[in-house]
Design a protein around this motif. Structure first.
Motif: not given
Length: 503
Positions: A141, A237-242, A244-245, A144, A71
């Motif tokens: 977040l 956008i990819v950074s936001i997805l990471v 959240i995970a 990002s 992570t």
């Protein structure tokens, strides 16, 4: 920080080398006895055989590696991509489209580090006492969102404001990740694990080159957006997805992580193994926010490591201008994007191997010296010749040195000052904060009129390498001096202290 033992063992003062070796054996036996006493404090571990404890320990390390380490490596990869994306965007016309001069561009690069500096120490001390499982994804977040906002930049002022805000939101992140790694991994495990996530700095440069080749060369004018706007938008956008995970991938601290991450038995093992690694000191934090900061400020190691960190960052001042330096080799724009990858790929392999070696042999100083000597040679090649092959080899050496040196330095400083957590948090953040001051002036050493040799920039890199080498040798000397003082106190009192400062 000297460690108090759980019991006392007396030994006579050694009169010769044979007795000295015997005393080393007594010291090791004392450490083993301490471990036997410490494990009694953990009811789910007490009474288990060595084989059973080893099995539980392997489960803990495996969960940390596959969940926590994966992570934070993904998060750090996006962190570094976000930090360096402007370098390749510049080649695609970002500076021109935003109507920026070289000085305004460098001012924006410098302002990133103004924001970066002001949040590090207070935020890292707060995280040390807070919940990193929530705080770190929220920080991600934040940066990002600002990255996505950079697609709307049309003026130098907008660039400067956005880079400042990215610095504010990114500032706490790397010190917090270093703090968490040192809280979960032992001093033998830490160098390699820090290399894995810190190598995100290297891998991001590999990926950035390929992303630039794919996005900046093929997405211009799609939906009426410049290719550099797509570059920022996609990365954001990819950074936001990471981020959240990451809410599901991060633990808290060894003393308060719940069963969503470890079983109760594994949680006790996580605490016990870190206690053994720190020579008996527990991870539970002591005092308030201000007390930890003042403890760090009174420790000479804080100032030594801050100086080393400053010199190491000075020696990697080229990274924000690496695409521009590669461009001077005479390749086409597409080739310039692609040939950035091999030097960083080689650096990644070197980073893992040398970091493993450092942890395996418990040595940091000479590993760092070797890396920085290679970087110094690379800087000399960059400014002394225009031969393409020689300059490209010099760039490989440049990439392999300071990133690895910085990783080993982070592991070293968190090993030398293991407890309490707020003190370690303040040390890591303060050292990172001091080092970032170099970014206020280093961008002005790589202005475009210096191409192709970038003599001023190369001179700055040489200075950083030389300072790094001198400072790590000085720090090793000071650690050895402290260890000799411990040994003399043992001889005087007959009380064994298993703690030694790492060198």
């Amino acid at each position: 920080m000297d460690t108090k033992t759980a019991h006392q063992t007396t030994i006579p003062e050694p009169r010769n080398s044979t007795e000295k070796e015997q005393n080393v054996e007594i010291l090791e036996q004392a450490q083993t006895s301490n471990e036997e006493l410490w494990i009694q404090q953990y009811d789910l571990l007490a009474g288990k055989s060595k084989e059973e404890l080893d099995k539980i320990n392997k489960k803990v390390v495996s969960k940390l590696d596959w969940r926590f380490l994966t992570t934070i490596t993904a998060m750090l990869l996006m962190n570094y991509l976000d930090r360096i994306n402007v370098s390749n965007a510049r080649l695609a016309g970002f500076q021109r489209d935003a109507h920026m001069s070289d000085v305004e561009w460098s001012a924006g690069i410098s302002l990133f580090y103004v924001g970066y500096i002001i949040t590090q120490v207070p935020a890292n001390v707060i995280i040390a006492k807070g919940n990193p499982r929530i705080l770190l994804p929220c920080i991600m977040l934040g940066w990002s969102a600002v990255t996505i906002c950079m697609t709307a930049i049309t003026s130098p002022a907008g660039f400067m404001i956005c880079r400042f805000l990215v610095g504010v939101t990114e500032g706490p992140f790397i010190p917090a990740v270093a703090l968490m790694t040192s809280s979960w991994y032992t001093k033998q495990e830490s160098p390699l694990r820090m290399a894995i996530w810190h190598a995100g700095n290297i891998v991001s440069n590999i990926i950035s080159g390929f992303l630039a080749a794919g996005i900046l060369e093929h997405m211009d004018n799609i939906a009426n957006l410049h290719s550099w706007q797509w570059f920022f938008l996609i990365e954001g956008i990819v950074s936001i997805l990471v981020a959240i995970a990451a809410f599901w991938g991060l633990p808290k601290w060894p003393d308060n992580t719940g069963e969503y991450f470890f079983t109760k038995e594994e949680s006790q093992m996580a605490q016990y193994r870190m206690k053994v690694s720190a020579g008996g000191q527990v991870e539970d934090d002591q005092g308030g926010y201000w007390e930890g900061f003042m403890m760090a400020m009174r420790d000479p190691f804080t100032w030594l490591f801050a100086a080393i960190h400053f010199a190491l960052i000075l020696s990697q001042a080229f990274k924000d201008f690496f695409p521009s330096v590669v461009e001077t080799l005479g390749f086409s724009k597409m080739e310039t994007y692609l040939v950035q990858a091999p030097p960083y790929f080689i650096a990644y392999i070197v980073c893992l191997v040398v970091s493993w070696s450092s942890g395996r042999f418990g040595e940091a100083c000479w590993h760092i010296v070797a890396c920085m000597a290679a970087c110094l040679a690379g800087a000399i090649l960059m400014i002394s010749t225009l031969n393409v092959g020689a300059r490209y080899f010099g760039l490989i050496l440049l990439c392999s040195g300071p990133f690895l040196g910085l990783n080993l330095q982070l592991s070293w400083e968190t090993t030398v000052v293991p407890r309490p957590r707020t003190k370690r948090a303040a040390l890591v953040a303060f050292a990172n904060c001091v080092s970032s001051v170099s970014h206020w002036f280093s961008p002005y050493f790589f202005l475009t009129w210096q191409a192709p040799r970038y003599v001023m920039g190369g001179g700055l890199l040489i200075l950083g390498c030389a300072l790094s080498i001198g400072l790590v040798i000085l720090t090793r000397w000071y650690a050895m001096k402290k260890n000799k003082a411990i040994e003399k106190e043992e001889e005087r009192t007959g009380v064994i202290n298993p703690w030694r400062f790492a060198t």
